[in-house]
Design a protein around this motif. Structure first.
Motif, PDB file in Angstrom:
ATOM      1  N   PRO A 128       0.816  -1.238   0.000  1.00 57.13           N
ATOM      2  CA  PRO A 128       0.000   0.000   0.000  1.00 57.13           C
ATOM      3  C   PRO A 128       0.836   1.268   0.000  1.00 57.13           C
ATOM      4  N   LEU A 129       2.021   1.252   0.653  1.00 50.68           N
ATOM      5  CA  LEU A 129       2.853   2.455   0.685  1.00 50.68           C
ATOM      6  C   LEU A 129       3.382   2.798  -0.701  1.00 50.68           C
ATOM      7  N   LYS A 130       3.862   1.794  -1.403  1.00 50.03           N
ATOM      8  CA  LYS A 130       4.358   2.020  -2.758  1.00 50.03           C
ATOM      9  C   LYS A 130       3.244   2.480  -3.678  1.00 50.03           C
ATOM     10  N   ALA A 131       2.073   1.878  -3.536  1.00 52.27           N
ATOM     11  CA  ALA A 131       0.939   2.288  -4.358  1.00 52.27           C
ATOM     12  C   ALA A 131       0.522   3.729  -4.044  1.00 52.27           C
ATOM     13  N   VAL A 139       0.307   9.427  -5.574  1.00 52.43           N
ATOM     14  CA  VAL A 139       0.648  10.827  -5.321  1.00 52.43           C
ATOM     15  C   VAL A 139       1.451  11.407  -6.487  1.00 52.43           C
ATOM     16  N   ALA A 140       2.400  10.608  -7.018  1.00 52.22           N
ATOM     17  CA  ALA A 140       3.204  11.078  -8.152  1.00 52.22           C
ATOM     18  C   ALA A 140       2.336  11.321  -9.386  1.00 52.22           C
ATOM     19  N   PHE A 162      -1.788  17.378 -11.843  1.00 47.63           N
ATOM     20  CA  PHE A 162      -2.022  18.749 -11.374  1.00 47.63           C
ATOM     21  C   PHE A 162      -1.065  19.727 -12.039  1.00 47.63           C
ATOM     22  N   CYS A 163       0.209  19.363 -12.146  1.00 45.94           N
ATOM     23  CA  CYS A 163       1.185  20.258 -12.770  1.00 45.94           C
ATOM     24  C   CYS A 163       0.875  20.455 -14.252  1.00 45.94           C
TER      25      CYS A 163
END
Length: 243
Positions: free
Chosen positions: A72-75, A80-81, A87-88
């Protein structure tokens, strides 16, 4: 008479039966034809390729879901990336935003006298306005941000130096020609140059170094200044006036 009526009814019933049979046969032939076409399309190269592509996407989505459950952390980092990249991409300013920002900053400086405005801010804005009027400003979108840089000639110029591709500025010189960077709806170089645009540094150039830069007073300094200001409005004693 009765026999002729019976014969007419029999002929009408026979014609309806023939038409029904013909329509049923046509529908069956059309169904067989459409079925055969669909079978040929499904079993052809295009159909096989589409089925394999859908199968690969289905397996990839399944692996993605399983991997997200196992790590889950990697996902979350990947999500987020991707969200930050999206967004950018949608927040990068374009040519119209840069022109609007340049006009706004130029108007802000135009409201000040030459003895009040910052020389650095005025020089930067005037250089951008000059390049824009000459058609020498270019905007390059890099996906996540936008870059404004200057060129030597207007593309509509009929000079040989402007039309010859061998004499154009190479790509490696673009970083040295960058004038502004647009990111998250802002033009960062323009905003940094416009900081303290209403302060003329030349007025304080002859002052000592410790007096050229001032810091805002603290709470005690503000209270002391207010106290001195209130005391300045008090009437002086008679003895103090005689002295």
């Amino acid at each position: 008479m009765r026999s002729s009526a019976i014969a007419g009814c029999g002929f009408a019933n026979m014609s309806r039966a023939v038409r029904r049979a013909l329509s049923t046969g046509a529908d069956a032939a059309a169904a067989r034809l459409s079925g055969s076409r669909w079978e040929r399309l499904k079993n052809g190269k295009a159909g096989v390729w589409c089925r394999s592509l859908l199968s690969d996407y289905r397996e990839a989505c399944r692996d993605m879901v399983v991997g997200a459950r196992e790590r889950p952390l990697k996902a979350s980092l990947y999500a987020v990336a991707l969200g930050g990249g999206w967004f950018c991409f949608h927040s990068q300013p374009g040519q119209s935003e840069f022109q609007a920002a340049l006009v706004e900053r130029s108007n802000q400086l135009g409201l000040l006298s030459p003895w009040t405005r910052s020389a650095a801010s005025d020089a930067h804005v005037q250089n951008l306005v000059k390049l824009q009027s000459q058609g020498r400003l270019r905007l390059l979108s890099l996906g996540l941000l936008s870059v404004v840089y200057g060129v030597d000639h207007d593309p509509d110029t009929t000079l040989y130096e402007a039309q010859c591709s061998s004499l154009s500025a190479p790509w490696r010189e673009i970083p040295h020609r960058v004038l502004d960077v647009g990111f998250c709806w802002r033009w960062w170089v323009l905003e940094s140059k416009m900081k303290d645009y209403d302060v003329n540094e030349e007025e304080f150039r002859h002052l000592p170094a410790d007096m050229q830069r001032t810091s805002p007073p603290g709470l005690q300094g503000v209270q002391r200044n207010e106290s001195l200001h209130r005391q300045s409005w008090l009437p002086l004693p008679v003895g103090a006036q005689e002295e």
